[in-house]
Scaffold this motif. Structure first.
Motif, short mmCIF file in Angstrom:
data_model
loop_
_atom_site.label_atom_id
_atom_site.label_comp_id
_atom_site.label_asym_id
_atom_site.label_seq_id
_atom_site.Cartn_x
_atom_site.Cartn_y
_atom_site.Cartn_z
N LYS A 77 -1.06 -3.06 0.03
CA LYS A 77 -2.47 -2.94 0.75
C LYS A 77 -3.08 -1.98 0.77
CE LYS A 77 -1.32 -7.43 3.20
NZ LYS A 77 -1.46 -8.13 4.60
N SER A 85 -4.42 -0.82 -2.52
CA SER A 85 -5.67 -1.85 -2.92
C SER A 85 -6.83 -1.19 -2.38
CB SER A 85 -5.23 -3.27 -2.49
OG SER A 85 -4.29 -3.52 -3.08
N LYS A 86 -6.93 -0.70 -1.08
CA LYS A 86 -8.13 -0.24 -0.65
C LYS A 86 -8.41 0.77 -1.29
CE LYS A 86 -7.18 -2.35 4.12
NZ LYS A 86 -6.95 -1.96 5.53
N SER A 91 -9.88 0.50 -4.78
CA SER A 91 -11.36 -0.11 -4.68
C SER A 91 -12.33 0.73 -4.33
CB SER A 91 -11.07 -1.15 -3.37
OG SER A 91 -10.30 -2.23 -3.90
N LYS A 99 -13.35 -4.96 -6.59
CA LYS A 99 -12.26 -4.70 -5.68
C LYS A 99 -10.94 -4.84 -6.50
CE LYS A 99 -11.53 -9.33 -3.80
NZ LYS A 99 -11.70 -10.06 -2.52
N SER A 118 -6.50 -4.95 -6.39
CA SER A 118 -5.80 -5.78 -5.87
C SER A 118 -4.33 -5.29 -6.36
CB SER A 118 -5.88 -7.33 -5.49
OG SER A 118 -5.75 -7.78 -6.68
N SER A 158 -0.12 -6.48 -6.08
CA SER A 158 0.78 -7.38 -5.78
C SER A 158 2.01 -7.49 -6.52
CB SER A 158 0.25 -9.06 -5.77
OG SER A 158 0.00 -9.26 -7.33
N THR A 181 -11.42 -7.32 -9.69
CA THR A 181 -12.12 -8.46 -9.66
C THR A 181 -13.42 -8.29 -9.28
OG1 THR A 181 -11.64 -9.09 -7.33
CG2 THR A 181 -9.98 -10.08 -9.07
#
Length: 348
Positions: free
Chosen positions: A90, A93-94, A97, A119, A121, A123, A143
């Protein structure tokens, strides 16, 4: 995406290795993915083990699994990532982004079909594992929102770039020598624009001190791939087996050799002695039979050409590192083959 000349592998290419450090890693400026240096010599395998059939495991989300099929992927090799943590996805991801947003504010033409709300992500893809010690695969998606007349809110979120790291059936002796602070996911597959690939790759290089190299699939590896996949059982529609050869003439010319999949499988079953491994002699025998058959009908020596593309029931692969997967039942096995090539592309 620009790759330096020494980042493209060719059979005649040479590089100078450095023995002062276990990994050739450093940090690079934005806009260029620099290749990991190659080994001084590439040893052709005398035999390869046939991995067991490992379909998608139940732990792999079916929607994510569907994303991996029927798309064209570009292959890269990646050196081990320093201080990568599965517990910080997570956070990654930030950070990624924010990096994408910063690049767009600088005027980088990221994607004209999306607005500024891009952004990233991260996983896990735990189902892509051939054996217990395989590292967990990682999926990275970007995305964005595009204008659409059918969306109630006026915008619709769509995937604009996808990449994933994996190390299926990685050799245990390689994993054992890697320090615990490194994560070995040597195969990187991307589908999307070069701009996003450069941004993502540079972020990984700066965050985890790793290197990326464009993965070129040699002609002899394509022959191995065709042979090893010939015996795979596939349910439903099976596409025609196609071998594409490049003829060393000007102007450039390719020869496409189409074979009925059952005929190709029957021929290979008559040649292969053990279902657990494939030898170089068996691969050479298979192609000598194909060359003889082709010469008998067309009086052309395919042995004087270069095999540049293979399409079989489970995968299509081009020598420039472009691949497409057709069958989820054998995806893990095929990924193991490309993982081996990726590891051989890295200087350890």
């Amino acid at each position: 995406m620009q790759t330096p000349a020494d980042g493209v592998s060719t059979p005649k290419s040479k590089s100078v290795s450095r023995s002062s450090a276990p990994y050739q890693t450093s940090r690079y400026p934005l806009g260029c993915l620099t290749s990991a240096r190659r080994r001084l010599s590439y040893r052709l395998p005398s035999k390869r083990r046939v991995p067991p059939s490992t379909p998608f495991q139940e732990t792999l989300d079916q929607q994510k699994g569907a994303l991996l099929l029927q798309k064209q992927w570009t292959l890269y090799s990646v050196t081990p990532m320093h201080n990568f943590s599965y517990n910080k996805l997570k956070e990654y991801s930030k950070h990624l982004s924010a990096t994408i947003a910063a690049e767009k504010q600088k005027g980088v033409a990221v994607d004209p079909g999306t607005d500024f709300n891009l952004k990233a992500s991260f996983s896990c893809l735990p189902g892509l594992r051939g054996k217990e010690k395989d590292p967990t695969a990682i999926l990275v998606q970007i995305t964005g929102k595009s204008q659409t007349q059918h969306s109630k809110a006026g915008t619709e979120e769509r995937i604009v770039w996808t990449g994933w790291f994996c190390g299926t059936y990685a050799e245990e002796d390689i994993l054992e020598v890697i320090p615990e602070t490194f994560t070995c996911l040597p195969l990187f597959l991307i589908n999307g624009s070069e701009t996003f690939t450069t941004i993502v790759g540079t972020w990984f290089q700066q965050a985890f001190d790793c290197c990326f190299g464009k993965l070129v699939i040699r002609s002899h590896d394509l022959r191995w791939l065709a042979a090893m996949c010939a015996g795979y059982e596939v349910h439903g529609h099976v596409p025609t087996t196609e071998l594409v050869f490049s003829v060393p003439v000007e102007p450039h010319m390719d020869i496409s050799f189409a074979i009925h999949p059952e005929d190709f499988k029957t021929l290979w079953n008559d040649i292969q002695k053990s279902k657990d491994e494939v030898t170089v002699e068996e691969v050479e025998h298979l192609f000598q039979c194909l060359y003889s058959h082709f010469f008998r009908h067309f009086k052309i020596h395919l042995s004087a050409t270069q095999l540049v593309k293979v399409t079989v029931a489970v995968v299509s692969a081009h020598c420039d590192g472009k691949v497409k997967f057709f069958s989820k039942d054998h995806l893990v096995r095929v990924l193991g083959f490309f993982t081996e090539i990726a590891i051989n592309n890295i200087q350890y």
